[in-house]
Scaffold this active site. Structure first.
Site, PDB file in Angstrom:
ATOM      1  N   ASP A 210       3.639   1.218   7.471  1.00  0.00           N
ATOM      2  CA  ASP A 210       3.938   0.819   6.020  1.00  0.00           C
ATOM      3  C   ASP A 210       2.719   1.266   4.953  1.00  0.00           C
ATOM      4  O   ASP A 210       1.496   0.738   5.312  1.00  0.00           O
ATOM      5  CB  ASP A 210       4.269  -0.778   5.953  1.00  0.00           C
ATOM      6  CG  ASP A 210       4.861  -1.367   4.655  1.00  0.00           C
ATOM      7  OD1 ASP A 210       5.939  -0.857   4.234  1.00  0.00           O
ATOM      8  OD2 ASP A 210       3.786  -2.096   4.193  1.00  0.00           O
ATOM      9  N   GLU A 254       4.331   6.081   5.495  1.00  0.00           N
ATOM     10  CA  GLU A 254       4.890   5.766   4.322  1.00  0.00           C
ATOM     11  C   GLU A 254       3.814   6.190   3.206  1.00  0.00           C
ATOM     12  O   GLU A 254       3.095   5.192   2.986  1.00  0.00           O
ATOM     13  CB  GLU A 254       5.403   4.335   4.152  1.00  0.00           C
ATOM     14  CG  GLU A 254       6.169   4.361   2.776  1.00  0.00           C
ATOM     15  CD  GLU A 254       6.342   2.695   2.110  1.00  0.00           C
ATOM     16  OE1 GLU A 254       7.059   2.522   1.437  1.00  0.00           O
ATOM     17  OE2 GLU A 254       5.258   1.913   2.374  1.00  0.00           O
TER      18      GLU A 254
END
Ligand code: GLC
Length: 526
Positions: A210, A254
């Site tokens: 993330d 990401e």
């Protein structure tokens, strides 16, 4: 047989992710097994056959850890356990095993930039006070006069600093409930290496990382200075060594970075294996823009041997069937175009064509739950039910991302559409009565039938490999794949003649004789 395709077989054991079809499970909204209105592991386990029949190779689950849910689970209170509302660690282990039995791999989401203000480390830091080792795991600083240490803003709106009772401030790039870790601290690095081992030991096949580009900060800078610092790469080199020790585990970043040269650094052979293609996701439905983004993607990935990825949606962005029906079809985090009128029929036609485009390109493809049902962005969620922190932190000007996170409709004619026996945590539109899985399975023309057919063909003849453009004129994107499949997408205003072919494998909509209508894709066998 190499690349065997029968369900229940793990395909392509070497670099399995390179051509994989990966389904994103937003657990809260997938299926509820215990009737409390929130999706959970019991619900997912019961629906694994659905995913197997859909034809995906892997699932990526959004964070499933204990969390106060200030940001839908991206505020993690304990990286080595499961949120009780979702189930137990034992159930997670069973899920991983049962998915493997069906030939489906499991990818978990690790959030290294920040934790939850409820995690033990942060509570210890509050307790221990200024100057303590416990505070060194985060970014605590004295204020600048009466104000925060610097003027950085939170990505969710408002200041990026919150003051604690003893007067110090801590940094949070996202919500105040998500304090940022200090990655200069070796204790933070060790902790995450151990978290990776913890999940790899439990059989997970990959990690989605993330907010991967923002871990390293320069707090002395007046301007926000956290995106893409060189220091971040050493972190992922360490992670890669762990992944390699286990073998066949994938690291997926990401990484939202417009600069392709900088983006490519994350995909060097000793860093992540792949990263999401946000340039493709954000592209407007226009032939030149899409062609450019495809060329740019391949130019970035091919020389470094990293597989490209193709992504149309996820839990942070507007549903394609809505986005593609608007006058402006691009996606922009800063301007989500809430309420911009959308022609759902047009959006759906384009979303179907886009799905066949994404699935035909070389590399791996991501399908976000509900995309295969063609769900629309729910824009009329009552304000008092909105949960995305963006809504409050924008001063109620940006409704945020709840509209793409509404629980799935499985069956029946009215909410909760088989999602739960209770009240879903976000209300489902009554209009989804014709969009349930049950309904769509019975309809060969449905979005779900299209996805199942396409993913099936993809298993046989698409995925990793190469493509070559076929010049079919302005407004048409056409290319051949190494397996002999030809993909033709008509983004022009006039129907176009199909190139010579042996047979038609699949189309996203009806043909007009042997002409391919506007906003339609055909897959041909040469
Ligand atoms: C990522 C997630 C998003 C989350 C944010 C903060 O962008 O995809 O949902 O809010 O990180 O963790």
């Amino acid at each position: 047989m190499p690349g065997s395709t029968s369900p229940g077989t793990i395909r392509n054991p070497d670099g399995w992710w390179r051509g994989a079809s990966i389904y994103q499970v937003y657990l809260r909204s997938f299926a509820d097994g215990n009737g409390d209105g929130t999706g959970d592991l019991a619900g997912l386990r019961a629906r694994l056959p659905y995913l197997s029949e859909l034809g995906v190779d892997a699932i990526w689950l959004n964070p499933w850890y204990p969390s106060p849910m200030a940001d839908g689970g991206y505020d993690v209170a304990d990286y080595r356990n499961i949120e009780p509302v979702f189930g137990t660690l034992a159930e997670a282990e069973k899920l991983i095993e049962e998915a493997h039995d069906l030939g489906i791999r499991t990818i978990v989401d690790v959030v290294p930039n920040h934790g939850s203000d409820q995690m033990v480390w942060f509570q210890e830091a509050l307790e221990a006070g200024p100057g303590s080792e416990a505070r060194e795991r985060f970014w605590f600083r004295p204020g600048n006069g009466d104000g925060p240490p610097n003027g950085w803003k939170s990505i969710f709106g408002g200041p990026a600093w919150t003051q604690v009772p003893d007067g110090e401030w801590y940094l949070h790039l996202f919500a105040p409930e998500q304090p940022d870790f200090n990655w200069n601290n070796p204790a933070v690095r060790e902790e995450f290496l151990d978290v990776l081992r913890f999940w790899f030991d439990r059989g997970v096949d990959g990690i989605r990382i993330d907010s991967a580009a923002v871990l390293v900060k320069d707090l002395d800078s007046v301007e926000e200075s956290y995106t893409d610092h060189d220091g971040v790469h050493e972190i992922y080199r360490e992670w890669r060594r762990i992944a390699d020790d286990y073998g066949q585990r994938v690291l997926i970043g990401e990484v939202w970075l417009p600069d392709q040269e900088r983006f490519a650094l994350y995909l060097r052979p000793d860093e992540m294996h792949t990263a999401f293609n946000f340039a493709f996701l954000a592209s407007p439905w226009e032939p030149d823009a899409l062609r450019d983004v495809i060329d740019m993607t391949l130019a970035t990935h091919v020389p470094i041997g990293a597989p490209a990825t193709w992504v149309l949606s996820n839990h942070d962005v507007t549903r394609p069937a809505t986005r593609f029906g608007r006058a402006d079809t691009s996606f922009d985090h800063g301007d989500r175009k809430h309420g911009m009128p959308s022609d759902f029929e047009l959006g759906t036609r384009r979303a179907r064509a886009a799905a066949l485009l994404a699935m035909a390109l070389p590399g791996s493809v991501y399908v976000y739950q509900g995309e295969e049902l063609g769900l629309w962005e729910v824009e009329d969620i009552p304000d008092d039910l909105r949960e995305d922190p963006i809504w409050a932190r924008s001063g109620h000007t940006d409704p945020g991302r709840d509209g793409c996170r509404v629980p799935l409709p499985w069956s029946g004619g009215e909410p909760p559409f088989g999602f739960s026996t209770g009240v879903p945590w976000l209300p489902q539109p009554a209009g989804w009565s014709t969009m349930t899985v049950e309904d769509q399975l019975a309809d060969p023309e449905s979005m779900l039938s299209l996805y199942r057919a396409a993913l099936g063909i993809r298993r046989e003849r698409l995925g990793d490999g190469v493509m070559a453009w076929l010049p079919l004129g302005d407004g048409v994107l056409a290319f051949t794949r190494d397996s002999g499949l030809i993909c033709v997408v008509n983004l022009g205003s006039q129907p176009v003649r199909l190139p010579p072919h042996e047979s038609i494998l699949l189309t996203s909509g009806p043909l007009d004789g042997d002409l391919l209508p506007t906003d339609t894709t055909a897959w041909l066998s040469s």
